[in-house]
Design a protein around this motif. Sequence first.
Motif, PDB file in Angstrom:
ATOM      1  N   SER A 103     -15.402  26.560 -13.099  1.00  0.00           N
ATOM      2  CA  SER A 103     -13.979  26.742 -13.443  1.00  0.00           C
ATOM      3  C   SER A 103     -13.131  26.805 -12.181  1.00  0.00           C
ATOM      4  N   MET A 104     -13.630  27.479 -11.143  1.00  0.00           N
ATOM      5  CA  MET A 104     -12.909  27.520  -9.869  1.00  0.00           C
ATOM      6  C   MET A 104     -12.799  26.115  -9.292  1.00  0.00           C
ATOM      7  N   PHE A 105     -13.899  25.370  -9.354  1.00  0.00           N
ATOM      8  CA  PHE A 105     -13.917  24.008  -8.832  1.00  0.00           C
ATOM      9  C   PHE A 105     -12.903  23.136  -9.560  1.00  0.00           C
ATOM     10  N   ARG A 106     -12.847  23.262 -10.881  1.00  0.00           N
ATOM     11  CA  ARG A 106     -11.934  22.449 -11.693  1.00  0.00           C
ATOM     12  C   ARG A 106     -10.487  22.924 -11.625  1.00  0.00           C
ATOM     13  N   GLY A 107     -10.283  24.158 -11.241  1.00  0.00           N
ATOM     14  CA  GLY A 107      -8.929  24.693 -11.160  1.00  0.00           C
ATOM     15  C   GLY A 107      -8.438  25.314 -12.449  1.00  0.00           C
ATOM     16  N   CYS A 108      -9.337  25.517 -13.402  1.00  0.00           N
ATOM     17  CA  CYS A 108      -8.935  26.143 -14.664  1.00  0.00           C
ATOM     18  C   CYS A 108     -10.162  26.478 -15.501  1.00  0.00           C
ATOM     19  N   THR A 109      -9.972  27.411 -16.419  1.00  0.00           N
ATOM     20  CA  THR A 109     -10.984  27.684 -17.430  1.00  0.00           C
ATOM     21  C   THR A 109     -10.742  26.722 -18.587  1.00  0.00           C
ATOM     22  N   ALA A 110     -11.631  26.699 -19.557  1.00  0.00           N
ATOM     23  CA  ALA A 110     -11.451  25.824 -20.711  1.00  0.00           C
ATOM     24  C   ALA A 110     -10.150  26.156 -21.450  1.00  0.00           C
ATOM     25  N   GLU A 111      -9.864  27.446 -21.571  1.00  0.00           N
ATOM     26  CA  GLU A 111      -8.635  27.873 -22.254  1.00  0.00           C
ATOM     27  C   GLU A 111      -7.391  27.448 -21.471  1.00  0.00           C
ATOM     28  N   GLN A 112      -7.421  27.593 -20.160  1.00  0.00           N
ATOM     29  CA  GLN A 112      -6.287  27.174 -19.339  1.00  0.00           C
ATOM     30  C   GLN A 112      -6.076  25.666 -19.405  1.00  0.00           C
ATOM     31  N   LYS A 113      -7.172  24.912 -19.526  1.00  0.00           N
ATOM     32  CA  LYS A 113      -7.063  23.455 -19.626  1.00  0.00           C
ATOM     33  C   LYS A 113      -6.332  23.063 -20.907  1.00  0.00           C
ATOM     34  N   LYS A 114      -6.632  23.743 -22.009  1.00  0.00           N
ATOM     35  CA  LYS A 114      -5.936  23.483 -23.277  1.00  0.00           C
ATOM     36  C   LYS A 114      -4.445  23.743 -23.142  1.00  0.00           C
ATOM     37  N   GLN A 115      -4.097  24.748 -22.343  1.00  0.00           N
ATOM     38  CA  GLN A 115      -2.693  25.102 -22.138  1.00  0.00           C
ATOM     39  C   GLN A 115      -2.056  24.316 -20.992  1.00  0.00           C
ATOM     40  N   LYS A 116      -2.827  23.399 -20.413  1.00  0.00           N
ATOM     41  CA  LYS A 116      -2.383  22.564 -19.296  1.00  0.00           C
ATOM     42  C   LYS A 116      -1.963  23.385 -18.069  1.00  0.00           C
ATOM     43  N   LYS A 117      -2.669  24.494 -17.842  1.00  0.00           N
ATOM     44  CA  LYS A 117      -2.434  25.351 -16.672  1.00  0.00           C
ATOM     45  C   LYS A 117      -3.536  25.072 -15.648  1.00  0.00           C
ATOM     46  N   ILE A 118      -3.431  23.947 -14.995  1.00  0.00           N
ATOM     47  CA  ILE A 118      -4.452  23.516 -14.039  1.00  0.00           C
ATOM     48  C   ILE A 118      -3.916  23.679 -12.623  1.00  0.00           C
ATOM     49  N   ASP A 119      -4.694  24.328 -11.764  1.00  0.00           N
ATOM     50  CA  ASP A 119      -4.314  24.544 -10.373  1.00  0.00           C
ATOM     51  C   ASP A 119      -4.638  23.277  -9.573  1.00  0.00           C
ATOM     52  N   LYS A 120      -3.619  22.577  -9.137  1.00  0.00           N
ATOM     53  CA  LYS A 120      -3.821  21.327  -8.401  1.00  0.00           C
ATOM     54  C   LYS A 120      -4.319  21.550  -6.970  1.00  0.00           C
ATOM     55  N   ASN A 121      -4.436  22.818  -6.546  1.00  0.00           N
ATOM     56  CA  ASN A 121      -5.028  23.118  -5.249  1.00  0.00           C
ATOM     57  C   ASN A 121      -6.541  23.246  -5.344  1.00  0.00           C
ATOM     58  N   ALA A 122      -7.085  23.111  -6.539  1.00  0.00           N
ATOM     59  CA  ALA A 122      -8.526  23.233  -6.740  1.00  0.00           C
ATOM     60  C   ALA A 122      -9.261  22.139  -5.969  1.00  0.00           C
ATOM     61  N   PHE A 123     -10.490  22.439  -5.613  1.00  0.00           N
ATOM     62  CA  PHE A 123     -11.303  21.556  -4.778  1.00  0.00           C
ATOM     63  C   PHE A 123     -11.507  20.176  -5.390  1.00  0.00           C
ATOM     64  N   ILE A 124     -11.595  20.092  -6.705  1.00  0.00           N
ATOM     65  CA  ILE A 124     -11.868  18.825  -7.381  1.00  0.00           C
ATOM     66  C   ILE A 124     -10.819  17.755  -7.033  1.00  0.00           C
ATOM     67  N   PHE A 125      -9.622  18.186  -6.689  1.00  0.00           N
ATOM     68  CA  PHE A 125      -8.545  17.257  -6.383  1.00  0.00           C
ATOM     69  C   PHE A 125      -8.508  16.844  -4.910  1.00  0.00           C
ATOM     70  N   HIS A 126      -9.414  17.395  -4.088  1.00  0.00           N
ATOM     71  CA  HIS A 126      -9.331  17.172  -2.647  1.00  0.00           C
ATOM     72  C   HIS A 126     -10.603  16.623  -2.015  1.00  0.00           C
ATOM     73  N   ILE A 127     -11.620  16.334  -2.786  1.00  0.00           N
ATOM     74  CA  ILE A 127     -12.880  15.868  -2.210  1.00  0.00           C
ATOM     75  C   ILE A 127     -13.342  14.578  -2.880  1.00  0.00           C
ATOM     76  N   PRO A 128     -14.042  13.747  -2.134  1.00  0.00           N
ATOM     77  CA  PRO A 128     -14.616  12.561  -2.766  1.00  0.00           C
ATOM     78  C   PRO A 128     -15.931  12.867  -3.489  1.00  0.00           C
ATOM     79  N   LEU A 129     -16.783  13.717  -2.889  1.00  0.00           N
ATOM     80  CA  LEU A 129     -18.102  14.000  -3.463  1.00  0.00           C
ATOM     81  C   LEU A 129     -18.644  15.299  -2.881  1.00  0.00           C
TER      82      LEU A 129
END
Length: 121
Positions: free
Chosen positions: A22-48
């Motif tokens: 959830s930290m990697f994705r920037g949200c929990t499953a519930e936050q994703k449903k509410q579209k509360k995604i942290d764009k500073n999360a690692f998933i948005f900044h790394i290739p692999l």
Amino acid sequence: SIHTNEIIWIRGPLPASVHAISMFRGCTAEQKKQKKIDKNAFIFHIPLLLGDSGYSGEPSKIITTRKGQSVELKKWLGRVKSRQETFFSRVKSFNVMKNRFRHGKRGTKDKMNRHKLCFES
């Protein structure tokens, strides 16, 4: 980092109930449903990234050990993950996270910022 002895990503501090994926994705499953995604999360900044089986839900971003991989690849992944686990065990054995962090006088946010500063040092 695979090639250097550096920590390349620190996220938090967050409550212990937040899963690493959830930290990697920037949200929990519930936050994703509410579209509360942290764009500073690692998933948005790394290739692999390399990770353990807890990250297997992100196969396009994280390499985990899987059936069908060569013996050499599995051994290499094991060495990389072992170094990461050594770091975690040292954090634990030196009681880095054992005690409550009580520094900071301007509320919870100030305390969390100071805790982050100490951990990154």
